[in-house]
Design a protein around this motif. Structure first.
Motif, PDB file in Angstrom:
ATOM      1  N   PRO A  38      10.047  -6.676  -2.118  1.00 35.82           N
ATOM      2  CA  PRO A  38       9.722  -7.830  -1.292  1.00 35.82           C
ATOM      3  C   PRO A  38       9.562  -7.650   0.358  1.00 35.82           C
ATOM      4  O   PRO A  38       9.011  -8.393   1.080  1.00 35.82           O
ATOM      5  CB  PRO A  38      11.044  -8.730  -1.549  1.00 35.82           C
ATOM      6  N   ASN A  39      10.296  -6.578   0.795  1.00 34.79           N
ATOM      7  CA  ASN A  39      10.132  -6.254   2.282  1.00 34.79           C
ATOM      8  C   ASN A  39       9.080  -5.442   2.512  1.00 34.79           C
ATOM      9  O   ASN A  39       8.710  -4.438   2.307  1.00 34.79           O
ATOM     10  CB  ASN A  39      11.491  -5.525   2.713  1.00 34.79           C
ATOM     11  N   HIS A  99      19.558  -1.453  -0.034  1.00 41.44           N
ATOM     12  CA  HIS A  99      19.145  -2.588  -0.111  1.00 41.44           C
ATOM     13  C   HIS A  99      17.690  -2.814   0.909  1.00 41.44           C
ATOM     14  O   HIS A  99      17.387  -3.705   1.204  1.00 41.44           O
ATOM     15  CB  HIS A  99      20.167  -3.737   0.672  1.00 41.44           C
ATOM     16  N   HIS A 104      14.823  -2.316   0.183  1.00 45.19           N
ATOM     17  CA  HIS A 104      13.834  -3.294  -0.666  1.00 45.19           C
ATOM     18  C   HIS A 104      13.841  -4.609  -0.179  1.00 45.19           C
ATOM     19  O   HIS A 104      12.813  -5.245  -0.266  1.00 45.19           O
ATOM     20  CB  HIS A 104      13.655  -3.057  -2.068  1.00 45.19           C
ATOM     21  N   HIS A 105      14.898  -5.206   0.052  1.00 45.20           N
ATOM     22  CA  HIS A 105      14.834  -6.707   0.180  1.00 45.20           C
ATOM     23  C   HIS A 105      15.370  -7.220   1.465  1.00 45.20           C
ATOM     24  O   HIS A 105      15.346  -8.340   1.626  1.00 45.20           O
ATOM     25  CB  HIS A 105      16.285  -7.103  -0.754  1.00 45.20           C
ATOM     26  N   SER A 106      15.822  -6.155   2.400  1.00 42.66           N
ATOM     27  CA  SER A 106      16.305  -6.850   3.848  1.00 42.66           C
ATOM     28  C   SER A 106      15.908  -5.578   4.510  1.00 42.66           C
ATOM     29  O   SER A 106      15.546  -4.449   4.317  1.00 42.66           O
ATOM     30  CB  SER A 106      17.678  -7.055   3.606  1.00 42.66           C
TER      31      SER A 106
END
Lengths: 81, 274
Positions: free
Chosen positions: B52-53, B155, B157-159
């Motif tokens: 997502p990031n 984390h 990947h997401h933030s």
């Protein structure tokens, strides 16, 4: 983002940069550079580059200030040569 | 000479300003970067890498080479500090020891140092009594800082976050320990040898992941080739490959930060520090 906040951050960045060059004490210069880095981090965050802001906060304001201070501790007031 | 320097700086500044005028405005949708590159990343990142990031996937996947050599640059910085500062110099002429039961400080010369003594405690030349509040508070905070560092790495990947930031935070926790206690205690827990080994291991993990892709018949750093080992399909393999690479970056950055601090704060002697 509120433009007044951006303006204040920008003015503070320029003040910090000038002060870091002009100040005669190395330790103060190192700490001013740390403050400059932190303000830059705020500026990145304002522009939406959160990843860059995070890197600036950890590397610029955090570790490199510590390195500068550690290096300044090994200098003397007057040069030896 | 001073005037010449000022003129050069002025000229560079004017040139910079003149060429900065030509740059596209901030957030301009018509600029080349916004018309060619960004739309591709925004539209395809999710289906290509399942991350997502977008920043993380661009850093570790689309521009994997760039990040790999960035890690190598950091390793080079650590090695440069090591080679410049850590030369065998003359031994320190004297050391200070404190006799614990009486509180008397002794200055010892020659080679007659009380090693591994229960009553004598080694002290730095610029010793200030360690503040109980500061040292205990740092001990209390350090585990939380380290868990936060692991979170930042995992984390990413997401933030916001990833290997570099997590590694620096992890290194900063050890540096905080070295500042709040003393350098020798820190070196006892995380030796210079460990730092050197870890910094090389981190770069090896990154480059090794790339080389493994070559073995599976894909191009260098194309993690989708690792699907048979990592499990899942080729898209998830890229996501997992990014995580493996980020761990490599984090290990290298952590170790290099600590290594540079050890060398800088003790001027290469690694004996008496800040």
């Amino acid at each position: 983002m509120i433009w007044q906040v951006e303006l204040i951050i920008l003015i503070l960045i320029i003040i910090c940069a000038f002060a870091a060059i002009k100040v005669r004490d190395l330790l103060s210069a190192a700490l001013l550079l740390g403050a400059y880095s932190f303000l830059m981090c705020l500026a990145w965050a304002v522009m939406g580059a959160v990843d860059v802001a995070f890197t600036e906060a950890t590397v610029g304001a955090g570790v490199s200030t510590v390195f500068c201070v550690a290096a300044v501790f090994h200098t003397t007031r007057r040069t030896k040569d | 000479m001073k005037i010449l320097g000022k003129l050069t700086i002025l000229l560079c500044g004017v040139l910079l300003m003149v060429f900065a005028m030509e740059f596209p405005n901030w957030g301009d949708p018509e600029s080349p970067a916004s018309t060619h590159l960004s739309p591709y990343f925004i539209q395809h990142t999710m289906e290509d890498t399942a991350v997502p990031n977008i920043v993380t996937s661009v850093l570790a996947d689309y521009r994997g080479y760039d990040t790999m050599f960035e890690t190598t640059v950091i390793l080079t910085a650590g090695l440069a500090c090591f080679l410049l500062l850590r030369i065998e110099r003359k031994k320190i002429p004297h050391r200070y020891y404190r006799h614990e039961p009486t509180g008397v400080t002794l200055r010892m010369e020659g080679e007659k140092y009380p090693k591994n003594s229960a009553v004598f405690q080694r002290m730095d030349a610029n010793w200030v009594p360690y503040d109980f509040v500061i040292s205990r508070t740092c001990r209390l905070i350090i585990p939380f800082i380290q868990i936060f560092a692991l979170y930042v790495v995992a984390h990413g990947h997401h933030s916001p976050g990833g290997g570099f930031q997590g590694g620096v935070i992890m290194g900063a926790s050890v540096i905080l320990f070295a500042i709040s206690h003393n350098l020798r205690t820190s070196i006892k827990n995380f030796s210079e040898k460990t730092a050197a080994l870890f910094s090389v291991t981190g770069v090896f993990i990154y480059a090794g992941t790339g080389a493994l892709c070559l073995l599976f018949g894909e191009v260098f750093l194309n993690y989708s080739a690792l699907a048979p080992i990592l499990g899942g399909d080729r898209v998830m393999a890229r996501s997992h490959g990014i995580l493996v690479v980020e761990i490599g970056v984090a290990v290298a950055v952590t170790a290099v930060m600590i290594w540079i601090y050890y060398n800088l704060s003790s001027a290469g002697k690694q004996d008496e520090g800040l």
